[in-house]
Write an enzyme that holds these catalytic residues in place. Sequence first.
Site, PDB file in Angstrom:
ATOM      1  N   CYS A   2      14.237  92.684  50.835  1.00 53.49           N
ATOM      2  CA  CYS A   2      14.277  91.223  50.769  1.00 53.49           C
ATOM      3  C   CYS A   2      14.621  90.649  52.151  1.00 53.49           C
ATOM      4  CB  CYS A   2      15.314  90.659  49.786  1.00 53.49           C
ATOM      5  SG  CYS A   2      15.263  91.361  48.158  1.00 53.49           S
ATOM      6  N   ARG A  27       9.753  92.432  54.763  1.00 54.46           N
ATOM      7  CA  ARG A  27      10.900  93.012  54.066  1.00 54.46           C
ATOM      8  C   ARG A  27      10.748  92.979  52.542  1.00 54.46           C
ATOM      9  NH1 ARG A  27      15.271  93.699  57.094  1.00 54.46           N
ATOM     10  NH2 ARG A  27      16.574  93.655  55.245  1.00 54.46           N
ATOM     11  N   TRP A  75      11.956  91.678  47.331  1.00 49.15           N
ATOM     12  CA  TRP A  75      11.404  92.970  46.917  1.00 49.15           C
ATOM     13  C   TRP A  75      12.278  93.370  45.737  1.00 49.15           C
ATOM     14  CZ3 TRP A  75      12.910  98.094  46.302  1.00 49.15           C
ATOM     15  CH2 TRP A  75      11.867  99.032  46.221  1.00 49.15           C
ATOM     16  N   ASN A 101      20.367  89.746  49.714  1.00 51.90           N
ATOM     17  CA  ASN A 101      19.572  90.957  49.991  1.00 51.90           C
ATOM     18  C   ASN A 101      20.507  92.137  49.753  1.00 51.90           C
ATOM     19  OD1 ASN A 101      18.659  92.491  53.168  1.00 51.90           O
ATOM     20  ND2 ASN A 101      18.075  93.086  51.129  1.00 51.90           N
ATOM     21  N   GLY A 102      20.159  92.987  48.787  1.00 53.93           N
ATOM     22  CA  GLY A 102      21.018  94.148  48.505  1.00 53.93           C
ATOM     23  C   GLY A 102      21.123  94.379  47.013  1.00 53.93           C
ATOM     24  N   GLU A 488       1.142 112.536  58.543  1.00 54.92           N
ATOM     25  CA  GLU A 488       1.234 111.115  58.885  1.00 54.92           C
ATOM     26  C   GLU A 488      -0.104 110.404  58.625  1.00 54.92           C
ATOM     27  OE1 GLU A 488       3.432 109.043  59.365  1.00 54.92           O
ATOM     28  OE2 GLU A 488       2.537 107.420  60.524  1.00 54.92           O
ATOM     29  N   LYS A 492      -0.561 107.263  56.086  1.00 56.14           N
ATOM     30  CA  LYS A 492      -1.134 105.972  56.505  1.00 56.14           C
ATOM     31  C   LYS A 492      -2.239 105.552  55.542  1.00 56.14           C
ATOM     32  CE  LYS A 492       1.225 104.757  58.572  1.00 56.14           C
ATOM     33  NZ  LYS A 492       2.420 105.284  59.111  1.00 56.14           N
ATOM     34  N   GLU A 495      -0.803 104.649  51.911  1.00 57.72           N
ATOM     35  CA  GLU A 495       0.053 103.469  51.760  1.00 57.72           C
ATOM     36  C   GLU A 495      -0.680 102.144  51.939  1.00 57.72           C
ATOM     37  OE1 GLU A 495       3.342 103.107  54.516  1.00 57.72           O
ATOM     38  OE2 GLU A 495       2.158 104.013  56.116  1.00 57.72           O
ATOM     39  N   HIS A 511      -4.311 128.712  49.992  1.00 56.40           N
ATOM     40  CA  HIS A 511      -3.279 128.987  48.984  1.00 56.40           C
ATOM     41  C   HIS A 511      -3.289 127.931  47.880  1.00 56.40           C
ATOM     42  CE1 HIS A 511      -1.779 132.197  51.463  1.00 56.40           C
ATOM     43  NE2 HIS A 511      -1.835 131.374  52.503  1.00 56.40           N
ATOM     44  N   LYS A 610       9.227  96.856  54.555  1.00 58.01           N
ATOM     45  CA  LYS A 610       9.396  97.475  55.872  1.00 58.01           C
ATOM     46  C   LYS A 610      10.742  98.184  56.012  1.00 58.01           C
ATOM     47  CE  LYS A 610       7.898  98.078  60.099  1.00 58.01           C
ATOM     48  NZ  LYS A 610       6.871  99.115  60.206  1.00 58.01           N
TER      49      LYS A 610
HETATM   50  C1  F6R Z   1       5.309 104.425  56.672  1.00 63.49           C
HETATM   51  C2  F6R Z   1       6.580 103.771  56.804  1.00 63.49           C
HETATM   52  C3  F6R Z   1       7.754 104.333  56.084  1.00 63.49           C
HETATM   53  C4  F6R Z   1       8.961 104.361  57.025  1.00 63.49           C
HETATM   54  C5  F6R Z   1      10.222 104.799  56.266  1.00 63.49           C
HETATM   55  C6  F6R Z   1      11.413 104.932  57.183  1.00 63.49           C
HETATM   56  O1  F6R Z   1       4.333 103.801  57.419  1.00 63.49           O
HETATM   57  O2  F6R Z   1       6.689 102.785  57.470  1.00 63.49           O
HETATM   58  O3  F6R Z   1       7.481 105.591  55.575  1.00 63.49           O
HETATM   59  O4  F6R Z   1       8.680 105.245  58.070  1.00 63.49           O
HETATM   60  O5  F6R Z   1      10.506 103.866  55.274  1.00 63.49           O
HETATM   61  O6  F6R Z   1      11.698 103.729  57.801  1.00 63.49           O
HETATM   62  P1  F6R Z   1      12.612 103.654  59.098  1.00 63.49           P
HETATM   63  O7  F6R Z   1      11.900 104.351  60.182  1.00 63.49           O
HETATM   64  O8  F6R Z   1      12.783 102.197  59.346  1.00 63.49           O
HETATM   65  O9  F6R Z   1      13.907 104.334  58.751  1.00 63.49           O
END
Ligand code: F6R
Length: 615
Positions: A2, A27, A75, A101-102, A488, A492, A495, A511, A610
């Site tokens: 949030c 957020r 969120w 937020n929390g 990774e 990408k 998500e 395997h 985020k």
């Molecule tokens: C993927 C992504 C998430 C963050 C994860 C950790 O694109 O953004 O997987 O990498 O939530 O976030 P941080 O790096 O902020 O601890």
Amino acid sequence: MCGIVGYIGHRDAYPIIIKGLQRLEYRGYDSAGVAIYDGKGINLAKTKGKVEDLKKKSKETISVEGNLGIGHTRWATHGVPNDVNSHPHYSNSGDLVIIHNGIIENYESIKKELIKRGYTFHSDTDTEVLVNLIEEVQKTENVKLGKAVQIALNQVVGAYAIAVFDKKKPDELVVAKLGSPLAIGVGENEFFIASDASPFIEFTNNAIYLEDEEMAIVRLGKEIKLRKIKDDSVAYPNILELQMNIEEIEKGGYDHFMLKEIYEQPRAIKDTYRGRLRADLGVIKMAGIDDHLDKFLNANRIIIVACGTSWHAGLVAEYIFEDLARIPVEVEYASEFRYRNPVIHKDDVIIAISQSGETADTLAAIKLAKENGAFVFGVCNVVGSSISRETHAGAYTHAGPEIGVASTKAFTTQITVLTLIALKLAKEKGKINDSEFAEYLEELESVPGKVEKALESNPLIEIISEVYKDSTNCLYLGRGYNFPVALEGALKLKEISYIHAEGYPAAEMKHGPIALIDEQMPVFVIATKKGHYEKVVSNIQEIKSRKGKIIAIVTEGDVQVKELADHVIEVPETFESLTPLLTTIPLQLLSYHIAVMRECNVDQPRNLAKSVTVE
Ligand code: F6R
């Protein structure tokens, strides 16, 4: 998660709050709301959906004039995203209004108690419980809002960044923080409240970041008063001058933040090593390491804790630390590490990696490591974030604000910082000689230019994306340093385009995953010249003989893989350990284009946020 925004001062609060919420939508973006005091009463509008929906609803339903207000983008944690559960929340009397937020973990028991005392609740949220608890304290203890907030917060368990005001006292806003971020922008007789500085950066560069268990009473015409929530003692505000500028948080002509951030990588990588890497002098200077060199040199092992993309950067670091500096490394998901009673020694060095510096699991892992006497080093992007403050020392990545929810430049700059650390330790430990070290520094300095070159494949990648945009499954394969890049790449894609994708070490194919391969299955293979090239070529042959579609990331000038693959994307040649900085670029662009073609919301994918400030 949030985002919260508040304003008190001489300007119209509403446009500041709406614009601020839009900047904080990274957020959380499942519902939004705003409350404005118009000189007589509170006007509140909230809705399921995005800030854009809130804008429409508030313009149609309330008066938005006034110089005091709060807003929220959500969120959902407690209660589904709908109009009623959106913030702000009123207290029963309608005098108090709050954003949060929390998570308040013990809200159910407090709610039961308040119901016994005659309170009624309209939403399923923990936040509505908190605002009524504050009201109850105000009444029963006959205290002012600030004191009531302090007493109430001592009764709750959980995490919060809150802003609350009382329509009977509209010259003050009360804010408090534990576990979730809260910044106060300090202007000329005006104050801004926000989850980060982006909502107020065009108005003021002066900001106070509240520490955990601190609260502030922000009053017009008065100095800010900071207090410790636990014992009401005075805390002293540390006003920081922010370096961020408005261009950094706007799209700058790109269609999406993600694309802008992908293209920023040459600059971001340069900013990461600027002032640290001195190829001319043959040194790497990093204050966070220099000041604690003995900890690293005498480390029994390094344990890396992180989540998501940052965890993938940690995996790349494992290869480079072990390869170059010969220090044993373990890489742990912070969420597992914190709960599995891990063995931690005093001579372990913990490296916590986090773009946001707010990830709840990573923070908890840090606290656990500290309790066990380990030295904890942070690699964060957001300056002043909780993780950067909680760790003993650290290094910022200096990537600049990353707003797209999918991490891109955070990943490459984390790898850059970790490479600098590994090289420095390798040199200090005598594991590489001066000329090898000098060659490495020179090569690292050439990486931004090579990333630029890798970005030139964008038109080709767009064409390839068109071919595979309707796939339902994809495999990503890599070996050695490029195994984490395969993970990774798959993350990408899933998500932001909601296509199921798996990353695997190429040799693990036989395997199990090889059973999935048929003519419908696109397989993205990282097959750069160095790093088990011949073995990856054999893996490609195995895929080809089962009719899988092969999209290979190869080194410029490659001929062998070109003959086998359906599509090849070239990246410039570099040292094996630096290839992740290049091979990740086409995979980022691929997922971007596929998501755009599937009409997905690239910057705000569904169900994500985020900063993951809940566990
Ligand atoms: C993927 C992504 C998430 C963050 C994860 C950790 O694109 O953004 O997987 O990498 O939530 O976030 P941080 O790096 O902020 O601890």
